[in-house]
Design a protein around this motif. Sequence first.
Motif, PDB file in Angstrom:
ATOM      1  N   MET A   1      17.788   7.443  24.402  1.00 35.50           N
ATOM      2  CA  MET A   1      18.066   8.503  25.278  1.00 35.50           C
ATOM      3  C   MET A   1      17.954   8.182  26.622  1.00 35.50           C
ATOM      4  O   MET A   1      16.686   7.641  27.172  1.00 35.50           O
ATOM      5  CB  MET A   1      16.912   9.823  24.744  1.00 35.50           C
ATOM      6  CG  MET A   1      16.854   9.943  23.192  1.00 35.50           C
ATOM      7  SD  MET A   1      18.469  10.713  22.594  1.00 35.50           S
ATOM      8  CE  MET A   1      18.342  12.329  23.413  1.00 35.50           C
ATOM      9  N   ILE A   2      18.671   8.545  27.402  1.00 36.69           N
ATOM     10  CA  ILE A   2      18.832   8.233  28.855  1.00 36.69           C
ATOM     11  C   ILE A   2      19.105   9.489  29.655  1.00 36.69           C
ATOM     12  O   ILE A   2      19.999  10.445  28.991  1.00 36.69           O
ATOM     13  CB  ILE A   2      19.659   7.022  29.353  1.00 36.69           C
ATOM     14  CG1 ILE A   2      21.226   7.449  29.000  1.00 36.69           C
ATOM     15  CG2 ILE A   2      19.318   5.937  28.525  1.00 36.69           C
ATOM     16  CD1 ILE A   2      22.018   6.689  29.529  1.00 36.69           C
ATOM     17  N   PRO A   3      18.602   9.753  30.747  1.00 37.98           N
ATOM     18  CA  PRO A   3      19.107  11.154  31.675  1.00 37.98           C
ATOM     19  C   PRO A   3      20.679  10.951  32.046  1.00 37.98           C
ATOM     20  O   PRO A   3      21.197   9.835  32.555  1.00 37.98           O
ATOM     21  CB  PRO A   3      18.143  10.632  32.821  1.00 37.98           C
ATOM     22  CG  PRO A   3      17.057   9.788  32.600  1.00 37.98           C
ATOM     23  CD  PRO A   3      17.782   9.066  31.624  1.00 37.98           C
ATOM     24  N   GLU A   4      21.314  12.238  32.015  1.00 40.52           N
ATOM     25  CA  GLU A   4      22.513  12.321  32.255  1.00 40.52           C
ATOM     26  C   GLU A   4      22.661  13.286  33.305  1.00 40.52           C
ATOM     27  O   GLU A   4      22.148  14.514  33.027  1.00 40.52           O
ATOM     28  CB  GLU A   4      23.244  12.645  31.225  1.00 40.52           C
ATOM     29  CG  GLU A   4      24.645  12.635  31.609  1.00 40.52           C
ATOM     30  CD  GLU A   4      25.867  12.932  30.430  1.00 40.52           C
ATOM     31  OE1 GLU A   4      26.545  12.005  30.024  1.00 40.52           O
ATOM     32  OE2 GLU A   4      25.653  14.367  29.804  1.00 40.52           O
ATOM     33  N   ILE A   5      22.940  13.247  34.479  1.00 38.70           N
ATOM     34  CA  ILE A   5      22.714  14.209  35.519  1.00 38.70           C
ATOM     35  C   ILE A   5      24.070  14.582  36.221  1.00 38.70           C
ATOM     36  O   ILE A   5      24.947  13.925  36.063  1.00 38.70           O
ATOM     37  CB  ILE A   5      21.781  13.516  36.669  1.00 38.70           C
ATOM     38  CG1 ILE A   5      22.389  12.289  37.529  1.00 38.70           C
ATOM     39  CG2 ILE A   5      20.420  13.241  36.026  1.00 38.70           C
ATOM     40  CD1 ILE A   5      21.743  12.104  38.655  1.00 38.70           C
ATOM     41  N   PRO A   6      24.189  15.462  36.818  1.00 31.61           N
ATOM     42  CA  PRO A   6      25.623  16.158  37.307  1.00 31.61           C
ATOM     43  C   PRO A   6      25.894  15.011  38.427  1.00 31.61           C
ATOM     44  O   PRO A   6      25.133  14.523  39.325  1.00 31.61           O
ATOM     45  CB  PRO A   6      25.153  17.508  37.874  1.00 31.61           C
ATOM     46  CG  PRO A   6      23.923  17.950  37.281  1.00 31.61           C
ATOM     47  CD  PRO A   6      23.377  16.819  36.874  1.00 31.61           C
ATOM     48  N   LEU A   7      27.142  14.875  38.513  1.00 28.20           N
ATOM     49  CA  LEU A   7      27.773  13.876  39.471  1.00 28.20           C
ATOM     50  C   LEU A   7      27.452  14.224  40.858  1.00 28.20           C
ATOM     51  O   LEU A   7      26.908  13.451  41.715  1.00 28.20           O
ATOM     52  CB  LEU A   7      29.390  13.955  39.401  1.00 28.20           C
ATOM     53  CG  LEU A   7      29.951  13.077  40.385  1.00 28.20           C
ATOM     54  CD1 LEU A   7      29.716  11.667  40.243  1.00 28.20           C
ATOM     55  CD2 LEU A   7      31.468  13.247  40.203  1.00 28.20           C
ATOM     56  N   GLN A   8      27.270  15.631  41.255  1.00 31.68           N
ATOM     57  CA  GLN A   8      27.066  16.090  42.901  1.00 31.68           C
ATOM     58  C   GLN A   8      25.464  15.553  43.118  1.00 31.68           C
ATOM     59  O   GLN A   8      25.240  15.229  44.133  1.00 31.68           O
ATOM     60  CB  GLN A   8      27.096  17.678  42.916  1.00 31.68           C
ATOM     61  CG  GLN A   8      27.396  17.812  44.433  1.00 31.68           C
ATOM     62  CD  GLN A   8      28.324  17.104  45.151  1.00 31.68           C
ATOM     63  OE1 GLN A   8      29.562  16.768  44.622  1.00 31.68           O
ATOM     64  NE2 GLN A   8      27.983  16.363  46.091  1.00 31.68           N
ATOM     65  N   ASP A   9      24.670  15.847  41.769  1.00 32.36           N
ATOM     66  CA  ASP A   9      23.221  15.311  42.091  1.00 32.36           C
ATOM     67  C   ASP A   9      23.008  13.778  42.485  1.00 32.36           C
ATOM     68  O   ASP A   9      22.327  13.572  42.960  1.00 32.36           O
ATOM     69  CB  ASP A   9      22.307  15.788  40.925  1.00 32.36           C
ATOM     70  CG  ASP A   9      22.165  17.524  40.748  1.00 32.36           C
ATOM     71  OD1 ASP A   9      22.827  18.037  41.890  1.00 32.36           O
ATOM     72  OD2 ASP A   9      21.530  17.996  39.918  1.00 32.36           O
ATOM     73  N   VAL A 386      20.589  12.052  26.758  1.00 32.31           N
ATOM     74  CA  VAL A 386      21.633  11.865  25.952  1.00 32.31           C
ATOM     75  C   VAL A 386      21.425  10.625  25.257  1.00 32.31           C
ATOM     76  O   VAL A 386      20.765   9.778  25.776  1.00 32.31           O
ATOM     77  CB  VAL A 386      22.717  12.329  26.534  1.00 32.31           C
ATOM     78  CG1 VAL A 386      23.260  13.581  27.349  1.00 32.31           C
ATOM     79  CG2 VAL A 386      23.263  11.220  27.726  1.00 32.31           C
ATOM     80  N   ASN A 387      22.160  10.599  23.912  1.00 34.55           N
ATOM     81  CA  ASN A 387      22.157   9.190  23.291  1.00 34.55           C
ATOM     82  C   ASN A 387      22.825   8.350  24.260  1.00 34.55           C
ATOM     83  O   ASN A 387      23.827   8.592  24.671  1.00 34.55           O
ATOM     84  CB  ASN A 387      22.797   9.298  22.054  1.00 34.55           C
ATOM     85  CG  ASN A 387      21.919  10.299  21.171  1.00 34.55           C
ATOM     86  OD1 ASN A 387      20.747  10.202  20.834  1.00 34.55           O
ATOM     87  ND2 ASN A 387      22.765  11.261  20.396  1.00 34.55           N
ATOM     88  N   LEU A 388      22.075   7.186  24.374  1.00 33.01           N
ATOM     89  CA  LEU A 388      22.931   6.016  24.939  1.00 33.01           C
ATOM     90  C   LEU A 388      24.193   5.672  24.233  1.00 33.01           C
ATOM     91  O   LEU A 388      25.125   5.527  24.945  1.00 33.01           O
ATOM     92  CB  LEU A 388      22.009   4.951  25.172  1.00 33.01           C
ATOM     93  CG  LEU A 388      22.633   3.604  25.820  1.00 33.01           C
ATOM     94  CD1 LEU A 388      23.039   3.996  27.145  1.00 33.01           C
ATOM     95  CD2 LEU A 388      21.618   2.543  25.830  1.00 33.01           C
ATOM     96  N   ILE A 389      24.115   5.437  22.904  1.00 37.85           N
ATOM     97  CA  ILE A 389      25.171   5.316  22.316  1.00 37.85           C
ATOM     98  C   ILE A 389      25.384   6.462  21.283  1.00 37.85           C
ATOM     99  O   ILE A 389      24.555   6.869  20.437  1.00 37.85           O
ATOM    100  CB  ILE A 389      25.103   4.116  21.361  1.00 37.85           C
ATOM    101  CG1 ILE A 389      25.018   2.780  22.325  1.00 37.85           C
ATOM    102  CG2 ILE A 389      26.137   3.912  20.207  1.00 37.85           C
ATOM    103  CD1 ILE A 389      26.283   2.464  23.049  1.00 37.85           C
TER     104      ILE A 389
END
Length: 751
Positions: A1-9, A386-389
């Motif tokens: 699991m890795i962080p997935e952040i909004p593009l603008q952030d 989110v799941n990395l894979i």
Amino acid sequence: MIPEIPLQDYIDNIWPSLPHSLEDNVDAITRILEENGIIDVFNDRWAAFPVDPVKAHEQEGVVYQGLTNIFDAVAAAAKKIDSSLQQTFSLIVKGNVPMYSDRGASSRPDAFNKLLTKNKEAQDQAKQKEEEEAPAKENTAEKTQNKKPNNERHFVYDLANPQQFKLSDSQNDANDDFAKLIYDMEQILALDPCRRFTFGTTIENRSTRLWFLSRATLLRTKPFDFIAERHQLVRIFVSLAFSSTTHMGWDPTITCSRADQAERRQYTIEISSQFYTTVDVLSNSVADSPLGRATRVWKVRDSGGEIRVLKDVWLETDRLEEHKIRDAILADARALKEGEGDNYDEQLEKRMLNPMAYWRVRVGGEEDDTGTVMLGGYDLDNAPKVNLIAPKTPSSVDTQSVAMSTPADRDSTPLSSTTVEPHQSSASVQPTEHSHPQRTILERASERETQRHSTHHRYHYRIVFAQCATTIYDERSLENVFRALVEVVKALYVLHLAGWVHRDISGGNVYWYKDGNIGLIGDFEYAIRMSDRGRHDVRTGTPFFMAAETLVNGYLFTSAKRKLMAKSQTRIDFNFTKKKSTNKPRVVVPPVPFAYNPLHDLESVWWIINYVIFFNDDESNSSNDPSRRQRKMHELFHGRLDVNGREVFLRDFHRLPHAEKYLSLSFAPALEIIMDLAEILTTAYTNSEKIYPDKIDDQFFIIHNDFLDQLISEGHLDRFSAITLAPVKENAKKWTNAMPPEAERLMKHSR
């Protein structure tokens, strides 16, 4: 699991900022691109991508070559608005391009940004001149038929933001891109000491993600459509073209002073306005792991020409610097004085490496760290994971972008999790001809033992030691090895009496200092007070030398049925003139369940002796059965984090004489010492754990004097003086071909 952040952030906090003169001019640059035909206004897309990549009938390297045209046009439009701008990076898209280093070609990204060493016009002129002269060069005797010209070799030291592309947006292709990109990013941090972090980019059809990797975290953005959301691509390309090297991940406090034709590099490293020049690499294997301390150790020359040792490391933000830990240990040892002549702090200090300079690295006037500085203070703990894979999904040619957000899986293990801190064996796997290196980081992620959703940030720290000593790995005199271990046991005696444990006794942290004719102990960065349970109470150590109980994180001697009498408790006489009885030593009782205790440090000393005699021959008296020795080496020192045969080897010390059949015959006295020390250890373990789980009896922890009695057994050191150690090489290739990759890497590193 890795962080997935909004593009603008990501753009607002992490990505390099725009040049000041262009902060409000992205729309103006876009209009110039429309006027120049770079943007096909009629079809509402980039002219270089008349159809979606998934519908193209070319290879990825050809299809995405259009990004180079867009990048160059964006840079030119920016210069049209501000002619004073100096471009620092170009974009190279070729597909599967080797990244070279002093280790050879490490990985093969599809594209990357390359640092410009001179202005682009001069580069273009040089390239044109090279092309004009190429036919004449081909006829020269110097050019071999198969040798590539130098201009085709791209070195990792000049590259940033590796990129991976796929024509399809299927989940299978996305997963493949992710795996390859992470390996590319990992290699940049591993191969270039000048990097603090790195960016990365993946594109599947039109779906684009930006990535970030530091020594504390891996994250990515939510996807955007690079064809439809053109203003975002323009903003990203402007930042890339004119970014400073510092904002692209380079460390301004370490620079390459010189590189020879073989790409062996010499560095100048700053510590608080003092500069040190590297002479040789002493240790850097831990830096191969992307997440962690990334410890590098160099032999360096100071401004006065004296040889020193410099260590560069990324420490957890809630951990003390090593020099402060050392000071705290000595302060506690100073408080131990119980009578005249018991100067414990002095006895310990002369057996420790002596720091002469240290520094929290500063970048742009701030203390460098992976949170406040690199992420702009952005809080990843609240970012969705989110799941990395992700699970495979069918491809759709009509999908403009594909989201990767999936429900958090409680059974998944985060990539940023770590349980073995200093020298992770499986976290530094090097590619072999039989392996798939781009997958190794994903395999490692699936093997983690604990789940962690918070980010443990790190700060950058350097320390210089006055003594340049030889590690046990490299010491060739068996006598000096044992003399060094004698001094280490003396140092551990004081350390343990003072209520501390070292937690990383290994062949790389024990030294023979020839100039002082004394053994030294170093690397106290993992040392803790035994009373400080709960903080960072994870497994630490080098797998080759970790105690069996530490490997399994539990007590192993609680079920013994035979009652063993404890050895008499004595105080160490540092001059070895006499023994004198004393009251029970002041040792803090560790809590249960499992906690690291002094016996584990002493068992690590025992494993060092085993390592030395299994990984070496007597130069004049080699093993009669090297293949059998190799098999035993692999069984005991496989580098994995499980106990396997190590506990059995420790318990069944009475069977050790069999080892004489496959070790050098002159190592027989060393085997005797190993047997005697094993008996002392198992006796102490059994007695200390006799009433577990009620408590662990700490009165049996202080067995140091019994250790010393065996290490200086009469006549042994004299017999060792005639033995010169020769690292094992016979049958090494045959053996390593059958080894797991992590064991092979560690074996090569130890040699």
